[in-house]
Design a protein around this motif. Structure first.
Motif, PDB file in Angstrom:
ATOM      1  N   CYS A 151      19.698  23.812  -1.323  1.00  0.00           N
ATOM      2  CA  CYS A 151      20.260  24.441  -0.271  1.00  0.00           C
ATOM      3  C   CYS A 151      20.457  25.880  -0.672  1.00  0.00           C
ATOM      4  O   CYS A 151      21.191  26.063  -1.765  1.00  0.00           O
TER       5      CYS A 151
ATOM      6  N   TRP B 294      22.645  27.888   0.683  1.00  0.00           N
ATOM      7  CA  TRP B 294      24.046  28.270   0.958  1.00  0.00           C
ATOM      8  C   TRP B 294      24.907  28.426  -0.401  1.00  0.00           C
ATOM      9  O   TRP B 294      24.876  27.639  -1.408  1.00  0.00           O
TER      10      TRP B 294
ATOM     11  N   CYS C 101      26.637  25.496  -2.515  1.00  0.00           N
ATOM     12  CA  CYS C 101      26.304  24.199  -2.127  1.00  0.00           C
ATOM     13  C   CYS C 101      25.569  23.641  -3.220  1.00  0.00           C
ATOM     14  O   CYS C 101      24.370  24.410  -3.640  1.00  0.00           O
TER      15      CYS C 101
ATOM     16  N   CYS D 122      20.827  22.746   3.871  1.00  0.00           N
ATOM     17  CA  CYS D 122      21.028  21.411   4.134  1.00  0.00           C
ATOM     18  C   CYS D 122      21.619  21.215   5.689  1.00  0.00           C
ATOM     19  O   CYS D 122      21.912  22.352   6.062  1.00  0.00           O
TER      20      CYS D 122
ATOM     21  N   HIS E 275      25.081  22.877   6.348  1.00  0.00           N
ATOM     22  CA  HIS E 275      25.104  24.303   6.369  1.00  0.00           C
ATOM     23  C   HIS E 275      24.301  25.046   7.407  1.00  0.00           C
ATOM     24  O   HIS E 275      24.517  26.164   8.066  1.00  0.00           O
TER      25      HIS E 275
HETATM   26 ZN   LIG Z   1      24.241  23.047   1.716  1.00  0.00          ZN
END
Ligand SMILES: [Zn+2]
Length: 105
Positions: A33, A35, A38, A79, A82
């Protein structure tokens, strides 16, 4: 101060293997991911409600293949958690497209 044997041993530990990877091997690597913070990963980002995100500059393209790779700023996956957060908290409401798609994978 370390002796020569100790320095050689340390140099061996520091050695990094470098080899060429095929496109198939690269494509089969797990995706993480994008983010910040994360740690979620998946071997199948096209399944399990993960979302692809492509940010590019230049003219809008109706066909993905028309996008100049040099204009791509980010090409990543998010993911489900997010992707939902991005959709619900950061993007202007456009009809819940990420939310709707997330339940269909
Ligand atoms: Zn994520």
């Amino acid at each position: 101060m370390s002796n020569r044997h100790e320095r050689r041993r340390a140099a061996k530990v520091m050695r990094v293997e470098q080899r060429t990877m095929s496109v198939e091997e690269f494509a089969s690597l797990p995706s993480g991911c994008a983010w910040a913070g994360c740690t979620a990963t998946t071997a199948e980002p096209h399944k399990h409600s993960w979302s692809n995100m492509l940010i590019y500059r230049g003219r809008p393209a109706l066909d993905f293949l028309e996008i100049d790779p040099r204009q791509m700023a980010r090409d990543c996956v998010l993911c489900p958690e997010h992707a939902r957060y991005l959709d619900e908290n950061l993007l202007v409401e456009i009809g819940g497209r990420l939310r709707n798609v997330a339940g269909n994978a």
